[in-house]
Design a protein around this motif. Structure first.
Motif, PDB file in Angstrom:
ATOM      1  N   GLY A 134     -41.358 -18.304  49.048  1.00 54.60           N
ATOM      2  CA  GLY A 134     -39.931 -18.135  49.280  1.00 54.60           C
ATOM      3  C   GLY A 134     -39.546 -17.677  50.665  1.00 54.60           C
ATOM      4  O   GLY A 134     -38.370 -17.731  51.031  1.00 54.60           O
ATOM      5  N   GLU A 135     -40.520 -17.234  51.461  1.00 52.75           N
ATOM      6  CA  GLU A 135     -40.231 -16.741  52.806  1.00 52.75           C
ATOM      7  C   GLU A 135     -40.518 -17.831  53.838  1.00 52.75           C
ATOM      8  O   GLU A 135     -41.538 -18.515  53.767  1.00 52.75           O
ATOM      9  CB  GLU A 135     -41.080 -15.504  53.112  1.00 52.75           C
ATOM     10  CG  GLU A 135     -40.787 -14.322  52.210  1.00 52.75           C
ATOM     11  CD  GLU A 135     -39.357 -13.826  52.350  1.00 52.75           C
ATOM     12  OE1 GLU A 135     -38.855 -13.798  53.501  1.00 52.75           O
ATOM     13  OE2 GLU A 135     -38.740 -13.479  51.316  1.00 52.75           O
ATOM     14  N   ARG A 136     -39.616 -17.963  54.821  1.00 50.95           N
ATOM     15  CA  ARG A 136     -39.747 -19.023  55.825  1.00 50.95           C
ATOM     16  C   ARG A 136     -41.033 -18.886  56.633  1.00 50.95           C
ATOM     17  O   ARG A 136     -41.419 -17.796  57.044  1.00 50.95           O
ATOM     18  CB  ARG A 136     -38.533 -18.991  56.762  1.00 50.95           C
ATOM     19  CG  ARG A 136     -38.577 -20.060  57.836  1.00 50.95           C
ATOM     20  CD  ARG A 136     -37.339 -20.056  58.704  1.00 50.95           C
ATOM     21  NE  ARG A 136     -36.143 -20.413  57.943  1.00 50.95           N
ATOM     22  CZ  ARG A 136     -35.002 -20.808  58.502  1.00 50.95           C
ATOM     23  NH1 ARG A 136     -34.911 -20.900  59.823  1.00 50.95           N
ATOM     24  NH2 ARG A 136     -33.964 -21.092  57.758  1.00 50.95           N
ATOM     25  N   VAL A 137     -41.688 -20.035  56.857  1.00 50.02           N
ATOM     26  CA  VAL A 137     -42.890 -20.099  57.686  1.00 50.02           C
ATOM     27  C   VAL A 137     -42.488 -20.645  59.051  1.00 50.02           C
ATOM     28  O   VAL A 137     -41.805 -21.665  59.153  1.00 50.02           O
ATOM     29  CB  VAL A 137     -43.951 -21.019  57.043  1.00 50.02           C
ATOM     30  CG1 VAL A 137     -45.144 -21.201  57.971  1.00 50.02           C
ATOM     31  CG2 VAL A 137     -44.392 -20.450  55.698  1.00 50.02           C
ATOM     32  N   GLY A 138     -42.937 -19.988  60.112  1.00 53.74           N
ATOM     33  CA  GLY A 138     -42.513 -20.392  61.452  1.00 53.74           C
ATOM     34  C   GLY A 138     -43.301 -21.528  62.067  1.00 53.74           C
ATOM     35  O   GLY A 138     -42.908 -22.059  63.101  1.00 53.74           O
TER      36      GLY A 138
END
Length: 566
Positions: free
Chosen positions: A422-426
């Motif tokens: 659920g957390e954005r990957v850069g």
């Protein structure tokens, strides 16, 4: 255009120019034996699932000596034989499980010696003359060796030659500058044919007899796409084998191998099983088995194979399995219930080492969404063609998935990002280019992706397309999926450019991809994106690289460019 029996000897000779016994071993379709160069002689290994070559040695060395006990060097390698001493003696296959060393056809009989050393250090010398013109080495499945005199050397040589010339009679004819490498790549596909106990007598074209002895689902799709140009029946067989072991809920296994299938973490040894749990995930059950599969490109591969030869009844049967597999992704791999399936483990992506998997699992990835959109659109088209299903649900689901995919677009950075639990990957990786495959992106987004491909700071490395952008902190030109060039991801980008209305850019990348394989010396697993050379840890004679080179070469060749094979 396919070759004929008349073309086959010349094509086999072209392939032989590349058979150095280092990157390309001596082998036979359906055989598990691999012969590599060792000094002026050879060494022999068997090819087994999940075992390294070092674990599978049969002979540490085999040399041929003349009547004066001088070693006869290897002077030529063809798909059907290895020649020693300018062709005086030859090594050939005597069926899939045996080798024969003897006097070549047309040579005067003279005394010579065959000397071999086993891994235990024992050396055997066998002196041959007119009374015993050859030695046969039988190698059993347990790697045990037995040897005996043989009078059938010339018959064995003729039988091996017949097998290879039959195979090369199907080799596609392409543009002159691409023909030699196409012949090598066609050799790779034939060399990688094995029989797997779980499949009976079926022919599996494995990714490589050097370390990848099984039928990986994704590899089967790409390999079928290349095989279709010369052997559409064998291409269909690869898809059928990949589909044969679908689970009750529709999931297709990651691998079919000689001990069964790999479909979940429960199919692995305990140590590997524990390592595959979804540690760190707040979404997935860490105690549940992890499904292991490969990306949903089945309908794409089926459509490609059917382009060259219709097989309607067969296709309808495969579509039943593909539709169930597509449904499984939404029912069994949407771990957060938002309508967008995720990768439950990196294995299921095919890009295991990508930095998008450095965070917690599961991973929401734009490539998976793109594949699912493309597959639903393909399934809708098949439903309309065969009138055996309702196309509307596939179209509707494709539209919903596309909307969720567009939600991963980062307009400021000009890329599609992934999410880890659920957390954005850069990370800026090749998976962000795969939405081009949908053919449905808003024009401004498509143009931004086209610009990314032309940007030296991102994907325009000297040998494109790197699997991680050059400016990304995780970029490495040689580390698996973290910066090298892979032929299969290049081909998917090419397919995406075509689908998105950029045929010139697609052709340019196709030309650059075949140039890479030729520059790098063969269809390796992956290539350094700066030098274009084989990455040190990449496997050679790799199936999907060979198959997709053939597919690109055929696509780049028109009737006016077909060669004269001599």
């Amino acid at each position: 255009m396919r070759a004929t029996a008349t073309d086959a000897p010349a094509l086999a000779a072209l392939a032989g120019e590349h058979l150095d016994l280092v990157r390309a071993p001596f082998t036979l379709p359906r055989s598990r034996l691999l012969v590599f160069r060792e000094g002026d002689g050879v060494r022999v290994h068997t090819s087994e699932y999940e075992r390294s070559l070092a674990e599978c040695r049969v002979l540490d060395s085999l040399v041929v000596r003349d009547a004066h006990d001088a070693v006869l060097p290897i002077t030529r390698v063809l798909p059907q034989r290895v020649e020693f001493g300018g062709g005086f003696a030859t090594l050939v296959f005597a069926g899939p499980g045996a080798l024969s060393v003897g006097i070549a056809a047309g040579k005067a009989v003279d005394r010579f010696t065959v000397e071999w050393t086993t891994p235990g250090g024992a050396t055997t010398r066998c002196t041959l003359d007119a009374a015993g013109p050859a030695v046969r080495l039988d190698i059993a499945a347990d790697r045990s060796l037995s040897a005996g005199a043989s009078v059938a050397h010339l018959a064995n040589a003729a039988a091996s030659e017949a097998i290879w010339l039959d195979w090369f009679s199907r080799c596609p004819l392409v543009r002159d500058d691409l023909q030699s490498m196409t012949a090598l790549c066609w050799w790779v596909l034939g060399a990688n044919i094995v029989e797997l106990p779980a499949l009976g007598s079926a022919r599996a074209v494995v990714p490589s007899k050097i370390g990848y002895v099984g039928l990986w689902q994704w590899d089967a799709y790409f390999i079928a796409v290349g095989l279709r140009h010369g052997d559409p029946e064998l291409a269909r067989e690869q898809l059928e084998l990949a589909f044969r072991f679908a689970s009750d809920d529709g999931q297709l296994p990651d691998v079919v191998h000689e001990h069964g299938v790999l479909a979940t973490s429960d199919d692995l040894p305990r140590a590997d099983r524990d390592r595959l749990r979804r540690a760190g995930s707040t979404i997935a059950d860490p105690a549940a088995p992890v499904p292991l599969t490969k990306p949903p490109l089945a309908a794409w591969a089926l459509a490609k194979v059917l382009e060259v030869e219709e097989a309607d009844a067969w296709a309808r049967a495969q579509l039943v399995i593909i539709r169930r597999s597509q449904d499984w992704w939404f029912a069994g791999s949407d771990l957060d219930g938002d309508g967008m399936p995720e990768y439950g483990h990196p294995y299921s992506s095919g890009l295991d080492d990508s930095p998008i998997f450095d965070g917690p699992l599961p991973t929401t990835s734009p490539d998976l969404a793109a594949y699912l959109v493309r597959q639903d659109l393909e399934l809708a088209r098949f439903a309309e063609q065969f009138r055996d299903a309702d196309a509307a649900p596939h179209v509707a689901r494709a539209e919903r998935t596309l909307a969720l995919l567009l939600g991963l677009w980062d307009d400021e950075r000009g890329l599609f990002h992934a999410k880890a639990a659920g957390e954005r990957v850069g990370s800026d990786t090749v998976v962000g280019l795969m939405p081009l495959l949908t053919g449905r992106l808003p024009e401004p987004i498509g143009e931004r992706l086209l610009a990314a491909l032309a940007d030296e700071r991102r994907f325009a490395t000297p040998w494109a397309v790197p699997t991680v952008a050059a400016s990304d902190p995780d970029f490495s030109p040689e580390r698996m999926w973290r910066g090298p060039v892979w032929v299969n991801t290049n081909v998917l980008v090419i397919e995406g450019l075509r689908a998105s209305g950029h045929p010139d850019a697609a052709r340019e990348l196709a030309e650059r991809t075949v140039a890479l394989v030729m520059h790098g010396g063969g269809p390796h697993e992956y290539f350094n994106s700066v030098t274009g050379e084989k990455a040190p840890t990449a496997t050679t004679a790799f199936g999907w690289s060979a198959a997709l080179f053939i597919d690109l070469a055929v696509g780049l060749s028109g009737p006016a460019t077909l060669p004269q094979v001599e």
